[in-house]
Design a protein around this motif. Structure first.
Motif, short mmCIF file in Angstrom:
data_model
loop_
_atom_site.label_atom_id
_atom_site.label_comp_id
_atom_site.label_asym_id
_atom_site.label_seq_id
_atom_site.Cartn_x
_atom_site.Cartn_y
_atom_site.Cartn_z
N MET A 1 15.76 9.32 -2.81
CA MET A 1 14.34 9.60 -2.58
C MET A 1 13.48 8.57 -3.32
SD MET A 1 11.90 11.50 -1.28
CE MET A 1 12.80 12.91 -0.65
N ASP A 2 12.59 7.91 -2.59
CA ASP A 2 11.65 7.00 -3.24
C ASP A 2 10.70 7.80 -4.11
OD1 ASP A 2 12.73 4.81 -1.95
OD2 ASP A 2 11.37 4.98 -0.23
N PHE A 3 10.09 7.10 -5.08
CA PHE A 3 9.17 7.78 -5.99
C PHE A 3 8.01 8.40 -5.21
CE2 PHE A 3 5.74 8.13 -9.08
CZ PHE A 3 6.41 8.70 -10.16
N ILE A 4 7.76 9.68 -5.46
CA ILE A 4 6.67 10.40 -4.80
C ILE A 4 5.46 10.37 -5.72
CG2 ILE A 4 5.90 12.61 -3.85
CD1 ILE A 4 8.86 13.28 -3.38
N MET A 5 4.42 9.66 -5.30
CA MET A 5 3.22 9.53 -6.13
C MET A 5 2.40 10.81 -6.09
SD MET A 5 1.95 5.61 -5.47
CE MET A 5 1.72 5.79 -3.71
N PRO A 6 1.60 11.05 -7.13
CA PRO A 6 0.71 12.22 -7.11
C PRO A 6 -0.27 12.17 -5.94
CG PRO A 6 0.82 11.28 -9.32
CD PRO A 6 1.49 10.31 -8.41
N ASN A 7 -0.72 10.95 -5.62
CA ASN A 7 -1.62 10.76 -4.48
C ASN A 7 -1.32 9.40 -3.88
OD1 ASN A 7 -3.59 10.98 -2.60
ND2 ASN A 7 -5.32 10.91 -4.02
N ASN A 8 -1.04 9.36 -2.60
CA ASN A 8 -0.67 8.13 -1.91
C ASN A 8 -1.76 7.79 -0.90
OD1 ASN A 8 0.50 6.09 -0.35
ND2 ASN A 8 2.57 6.90 -0.69
N LEU A 9 -2.73 6.98 -1.32
CA LEU A 9 -3.88 6.68 -0.47
C LEU A 9 -3.49 5.87 0.76
CD1 LEU A 9 -6.56 5.82 -3.18
CD2 LEU A 9 -6.20 7.99 -1.99
N GLY A 10 -2.42 5.09 0.63
CA GLY A 10 -1.98 4.29 1.77
C GLY A 10 -1.56 5.14 2.95
N ARG A 11 -1.02 6.33 2.67
CA ARG A 11 -0.59 7.22 3.75
C ARG A 11 -1.78 7.65 4.61
NH1 ARG A 11 4.28 9.98 2.56
NH2 ARG A 11 5.73 8.45 1.67
N GLN A 12 -2.87 8.06 3.93
CA GLN A 12 -4.04 8.50 4.69
C GLN A 12 -4.64 7.34 5.48
OE1 GLN A 12 -8.15 9.50 3.19
NE2 GLN A 12 -7.41 11.59 3.44
N TYR A 13 -4.67 6.17 4.88
CA TYR A 13 -5.17 4.99 5.59
C TYR A 13 -4.35 4.72 6.84
CZ TYR A 13 -5.80 0.07 6.72
OH TYR A 13 -6.01 -1.10 7.40
N ASN A 14 -3.04 4.80 6.72
CA ASN A 14 -2.17 4.49 7.85
C ASN A 14 -2.35 5.45 9.02
OD1 ASN A 14 -1.00 2.28 6.57
ND2 ASN A 14 0.65 3.50 5.66
N LEU A 15 -2.81 6.68 8.73
CA LEU A 15 -3.00 7.65 9.80
C LEU A 15 -4.02 7.18 10.83
CD1 LEU A 15 -3.04 10.97 7.70
CD2 LEU A 15 -1.23 10.21 9.26
N HIS A 16 -5.03 6.43 10.38
CA HIS A 16 -6.11 6.01 11.29
C HIS A 16 -6.52 4.56 11.01
CE1 HIS A 16 -6.35 10.19 12.50
NE2 HIS A 16 -6.47 10.53 11.23
N ALA A 17 -5.54 3.73 10.67
CA ALA A 17 -5.83 2.36 10.24
C ALA A 17 -6.64 1.57 11.26
CB ALA A 17 -4.52 1.63 9.94
#
Length: 368
Positions: free
Chosen positions: A1-17
């Motif tokens: 498992m890759d490190f799970i960050m407390p908040n991953n802003l890149g994920r939200q960006y990628n949803l509607h990049a």
């Protein structure tokens, strides 16, 4: 498992990049970057979303706070009631105007205990700052009733509560002014610093529009000594895109929070409660871990799970407010919470596999 960050802003960006990039290019090509159409349209759309008549964009959430008390005429010799476990920026918004923060302890929902407010009111009290911490709503019915009874102003800090409700009404629409931060980690986060205020008062909104722009509504005609605190066109344009997805973002975090609540079963963990008659946008999922918080955080880090403490030092014990003369033990509930709270990973785009892993590791935790 890759490190799970407390908040991953890149994920939200990628949803509607593609939407963000399209709008950014449109704004850049427009040739207009300060107080243009994007800001005007965002202000209309955010006001409609919150349910107020007016919204005024500013440069940050802290600017929204200190400008609010300045415009309400609250300053030297005045007192403002605020929760003792609030983020220190809330307190700074008061003290930057020379006013004195008066702390009131939090309740079991991690927010201002409305039943303790009246005991803190003095002849110097001018306002209540209701901080909707972690995406949880304060009891705005009690707070507004107290304010009306004692002729006090009410400012809502909604930095962590974008779109949650008290009795079906959106927070930020109850008090004289609602203050919002659009710091990137917020529910409707910008791609840099940004903020706004909401209000139903045309007079207050007009004062903000003038004050944010050097005290001027007509160029080089300065009516008051203002400041430079303007929401810029690029951030406004990107926030307009995010706003179209706000209900989707909030629903996703609610779903993650429901998994945590339903599946975390470790008896050492105290799960967050949602106040009756309220909902939560789960800006943070904050557990309480009496005695073993730091041990749990270290264990989770060793297992590739990041956490954050919101917040490790209560404002009254910070170096910045040493001049107020408080000492350890003066606000025992806030101090207890500071030793117990831990924010679990919570962000849009978090996979079910990541959620399952976090839950499993927490349930496997044992005090050594």
């Amino acid at each position: 498992m890759d490190f799970i960050m407390p908040n991953n802003l890149g994920r939200q960006y990628n949803l509607h990049a593609q939407e963000y990039e399209k709008r950014a290019i449109e704004v850049l090509r427009s040739g207009w970057y300060i107080l243009g159409n994007e800001v005007k349209e965002f202000e209309k759309e955010w006001a409609a979303y919150i349910g107020t008549q007016h919204c005024v964009g500013v440069a940050s959430g802290l600017d929204a706070l200190w400008m609010s008390f300045r415009i309400l005429g609250i300053g030297e010799g005045d007192e403002v009631i605020v929760c003792s476990n609030a983020y220190i920026a809330c307190v700074m918004g008061i003290s930057m105007n020379g006013a004195t923060p008066v702390f009131v302890e939090p309740d079991e929902y991690d927010n201002l205990d409305a039943d303790k407010i009246e005991a803190a009111i003095t002849t110097k009290t001018k306002a209540i700052l209701a901080v909707h911490l972690y995406g949880q709503a304060c009891d705005m019915t009690k707070i507004m009733n107290i304010a009306q009874k004692h002729h006090l102003r009410v400012v809502e800090d909604c930095a962590q509560s974008h779109g949650n409700h008290w009795n079906g009404k959106t927070v930020g629409s109850f008090g004289d002014i609602g203050c919002f931060s659009f710091y990137p980690s917020k529910g409707c986060g910008a791609f840099g610093d940004a903020g706004c205020i909401t209000t139903n008062s045309e007079e207050i909104a007009d004062k903000f529009r003038v004050f944010r722009n050097y005290g001027s509504r007509v160029r080089y005609q300065n009516e008051v000594v203002g400041t430079n605190s303007r929401l810029d066109e690029l951030q406004a344009g990107l926030l307009r895109v995010k706003l179209t997805h706000m209900d989707e973002f909030n629903a996703e975090r609610v779903k993650i929070a429901q998994r945590y609540t339903n599946e975390i079963s470790n008896p050492l963990i105290h799960l967050p409660k949602v106040r009756p008659n309220a909902d939560s946008t789960w800006h943070q999922y904050v557990i309480h871990v009496p005695k073993y918080r730091d041990e749990l955080a270290a264990y989770l880090k060793d297992n590739q799970i990041g956490t954050i403490i919101h917040y490790p030092i209560p404002p009254h014990l910070s170096e910045a407010y040493a001049y107020l003369g408080y000492k350890a033990g003066d606000f025992p509930i806030a101090e207890q919470y500071a030793d117990e709270v831990l924010s679990l990973p919570m962000y849009n785009g978090m996979t079910e596999q990541e959620q399952t892993y976090v839950i499993e590791k927490i349930n496997q935790f044992q005090h050594k």
